[in-house]
Design a protein around this motif. Structure first.
Motif, PDB file in Angstrom:
ATOM      1  N   MET A  45     -14.264  -1.374 -26.572  1.00  0.00           N
ATOM      2  CA  MET A  45     -14.563  -0.702 -27.835  1.00  0.00           C
ATOM      3  C   MET A  45     -13.937  -1.483 -28.984  1.00  0.00           C
ATOM      4  N   ILE A  46     -12.732  -1.937 -28.742  1.00  0.00           N
ATOM      5  CA  ILE A  46     -11.958  -2.529 -29.833  1.00  0.00           C
ATOM      6  C   ILE A  46     -12.006  -4.048 -29.758  1.00  0.00           C
ATOM      7  N   PHE A  47     -11.720  -4.579 -28.593  1.00  0.00           N
ATOM      8  CA  PHE A  47     -11.729  -6.020 -28.422  1.00  0.00           C
ATOM      9  C   PHE A  47     -12.941  -6.447 -27.595  1.00  0.00           C
ATOM     10  N   LYS A  48     -13.408  -7.643 -27.879  1.00  0.00           N
ATOM     11  CA  LYS A  48     -14.433  -8.216 -27.024  1.00  0.00           C
ATOM     12  C   LYS A  48     -13.800  -8.563 -25.679  1.00  0.00           C
ATOM     13  N   GLY A  49     -12.544  -8.935 -25.718  1.00  0.00           N
ATOM     14  CA  GLY A  49     -11.828  -9.235 -24.478  1.00  0.00           C
ATOM     15  C   GLY A  49     -12.180 -10.600 -23.939  1.00  0.00           C
ATOM     16  N   ASN A  50     -11.523 -10.953 -22.890  1.00  0.00           N
ATOM     17  CA  ASN A  50     -11.725 -12.260 -22.263  1.00  0.00           C
ATOM     18  C   ASN A  50     -12.714 -12.115 -21.110  1.00  0.00           C
ATOM     19  N   PRO A  51     -13.845 -12.796 -21.178  1.00  0.00           N
ATOM     20  CA  PRO A  51     -14.860 -12.648 -20.117  1.00  0.00           C
ATOM     21  C   PRO A  51     -14.312 -12.955 -18.726  1.00  0.00           C
ATOM     22  N   ASN A  52     -13.257 -13.743 -18.644  1.00  0.00           N
ATOM     23  CA  ASN A  52     -12.677 -14.018 -17.324  1.00  0.00           C
ATOM     24  C   ASN A  52     -12.087 -12.768 -16.684  1.00  0.00           C
ATOM     25  N   ASN A  53     -11.902 -11.737 -17.475  1.00  0.00           N
ATOM     26  CA  ASN A  53     -11.349 -10.493 -16.932  1.00  0.00           C
ATOM     27  C   ASN A  53     -12.391  -9.396 -16.785  1.00  0.00           C
ATOM     28  N   TYR A  54     -13.625  -9.701 -17.117  1.00  0.00           N
ATOM     29  CA  TYR A  54     -14.661  -8.691 -16.949  1.00  0.00           C
ATOM     30  C   TYR A  54     -14.762  -8.324 -15.474  1.00  0.00           C
ATOM     31  N   LEU A  55     -15.047  -7.081 -15.199  1.00  0.00           N
ATOM     32  CA  LEU A  55     -15.195  -6.611 -13.822  1.00  0.00           C
ATOM     33  C   LEU A  55     -16.568  -5.981 -13.648  1.00  0.00           C
TER      34      LEU A  55
ATOM     35  N   ILE B  20     -10.232   1.957 -14.653  1.00  0.00           N
ATOM     36  CA  ILE B  20     -10.298   0.545 -14.269  1.00  0.00           C
ATOM     37  C   ILE B  20      -9.096   0.189 -13.403  1.00  0.00           C
ATOM     38  N   LYS B  21      -7.927   0.678 -13.825  1.00  0.00           N
ATOM     39  CA  LYS B  21      -6.720   0.361 -13.053  1.00  0.00           C
ATOM     40  C   LYS B  21      -6.828   0.888 -11.633  1.00  0.00           C
ATOM     41  N   MET B  22      -7.346   2.126 -11.521  1.00  0.00           N
ATOM     42  CA  MET B  22      -7.491   2.706 -10.189  1.00  0.00           C
ATOM     43  C   MET B  22      -8.430   1.877  -9.325  1.00  0.00           C
ATOM     44  N   LYS B  23      -9.562   1.521  -9.921  1.00  0.00           N
ATOM     45  CA  LYS B  23     -10.588   0.807  -9.152  1.00  0.00           C
ATOM     46  C   LYS B  23     -10.105  -0.555  -8.702  1.00  0.00           C
ATOM     47  N   THR B  24      -9.234  -1.149  -9.473  1.00  0.00           N
ATOM     48  CA  THR B  24      -8.830  -2.518  -9.145  1.00  0.00           C
ATOM     49  C   THR B  24      -7.583  -2.558  -8.286  1.00  0.00           C
TER      50      THR B  24
END
Lengths: 268, 268
Positions: free
Chosen positions: B250-260, B114-118
């Motif tokens: 896998m672990i966190f649902k995360g913040n949808p504002n950061n979905y890519l 993800i880091k690479m792609k972004t």
DNA sequence: TCTTGACTCTCCCCTTGGGGCAGCCCTTAT
DNA sequence: ATAAGGGCTGCCCCAAGGGGAGAGTCAAGA
């Protein structure tokens, strides 16, 4: 939607005890706590959090670590360092357990071997011994110093050892002091040097007996074996061997009355 | 020869606390205890026992098990069943830790990707996409039912999955209901059947943009991408794709504002 | 012989991740 | 209205010791 602790326990497969503990540790705080009764009620957000906790527990994080992660991280990218560190810890554990598993397997195999060897009773027999590669540390002096030699050999050869410890005797008579002998191990491979000689040890025909008991009673078995040899009029060859089938174990020193030592006297 | 607890601790590398505990649990009882002062004194036999305890501890036996072993066994042959059982336990732990290690590694790798792609900013770009083997589950209906499809695919394909989840859109216009789409995963190998189609998905030239934010805002990015395509007078091909670079973790649902989500519209 | 510093003793509390029980209160269904 | 079944807190327990307090002991130097 709110759930009592019992319902929430069934939903998340976490025990009620655990849930109360997580509440106390402020890891998973119920969405609502009845002011008067103290009853805990949970909602969907709690379910999400419980899932995260379960996964982190599976990944071997402690509750303190989990609290830290949940407090500080909203998504996985924020806990990369923790994950990397935890992975290293786990790899170390895997390494350790692999070593232990190997050690235990070794002991089990040795024990099996001993059982096989002791199926034939402790009678004198004539047999063929094959040529084998050994690493030996020849020395002159007192028998009681063999321990040192096995220490050096064990440390140097490590994983190349391929059989029971042995001792070769180059004297044609018994000598208490100034004896000439060579503690050695069968090995898969290895290099000579530092007093250690790696070479092929020729096999051949020998007269063999398994001695059961402490080492200071080996004389009884030698007596039996030489009586037999004289009776048959065999000519012996030097060196003769002692093979230490069972002595002090890895874990227990064991009872010397159960030690097993094979004596091999080679004949022409 | 008798040693005070401090000396014995240094000899055996066991902490004084541990030695006192082992005494209390009757695992390692000092050879002599001063009647008046309560001082513990140890002898050589105790050293032997301490060595055994240390090894058993390394082998992951609990103190209760160690007590049992020391009380009941005088040599290794008498604890074969315990050793075999312990080895099984250890193998299980190794398996578990290996799985955990793999899971963590997967998360770390995904995060790296993800880091690479972004690194390249979220601008429209034209690029070549290679042909890849995919396993898809084509369906008609509501978008909201994709979850079910990914569930089936994930369960069936397991370890063969070889990339990010994608969705292929076969409609030339947006449809809220009765849409025609195909959730899929890149795979290393796999067999068609049970509604799952494993086949090569042709690559080619496409216009791509990475959408950052929740899925219900994808429309904004589609708008950008089609403006660009119209400007360039490109002709598009069906199906277009969404690649879910980062969604709920896998672990966190995360913040949808950061979905890519990468949108790929293929052009002739 | 005395002192002093290093040892050792027992007791108590703390850790992790809960299990089990007592005694009491609360909810819900009949 | 009543009974059954939850839920509450608080207490004690496990492994395998760690840390420290307060008191008693040992051995060596002055």
């Amino acid at each position: 939607m709110k759930f009592s602790i019992g319902e929430f326990s069934r939903i998340t497969s976490l025990s009620i005890k655990s849930l109360r503990l997580y509440h106390e540790k402020e890891i998973l705080i119920p969405s609502e706590i009845d002011e008067f009764t103290g009853y805990r009620y949970y909602n969907e957000t709690n379910i999400e959090c419980a899932r995260t906790i379960k996964i982190l527990k599976e990944y071997d994080f402690s509750l303190a670590e989990i609290k830290e992660i949940i407090d500080d991280c909203g998504e996985e990218s924020e806990m990369m360092n923790m994950l990397i560190q935890k992975k290293e810890e786990i790899e170390k554990k895997i390494d350790h357990y692999k070593n232990v598993s190997l050690s235990i397997e070794l002991i089990i195999q040795q024990e099996k071997e001993i059982k096989m060897k002791t199926e034939n009773e402790f009678e004198i027999e004539e047999k063929e011994v094959e040529t084998m590669l050994i690493a030996g540390y020849r020395m002159k002096g007192k028998y009681s110093e063999v321990g040192k030699a096995y220490g050096i050999l064990g440390k140097t050869l490590g994983r190349h050892i391929n059989g029971k410890a042995m001792n070769l005797y180059y004297d044609s008579e018994f000598k208490e002091e100034d004896a000439d002998f060579e503690p050695c191990f069968p090995v898969r491979k290895g290099n000579s040097g530092d007093g250690i000689s790696v070479r092929e040890l020729k096999g051949g025909k020998c007269v063999s007996i398994i001695h059961k008991g402490p080492y200071d009673k080996l004389g009884d078995s030698y007596k039996k074996i030489f009586s037999y040899i004289n009776e048959k009029n065999y000519k012996t060859e030097i060196p003769s061997r002692e093979v230490y089938i069972k002595g002090p174990g890895m874990i227990f020193k064991g009872n010397p009355n159960n030690y097993l030592t094979e004596i091999q006297v080679f004949i022409k």
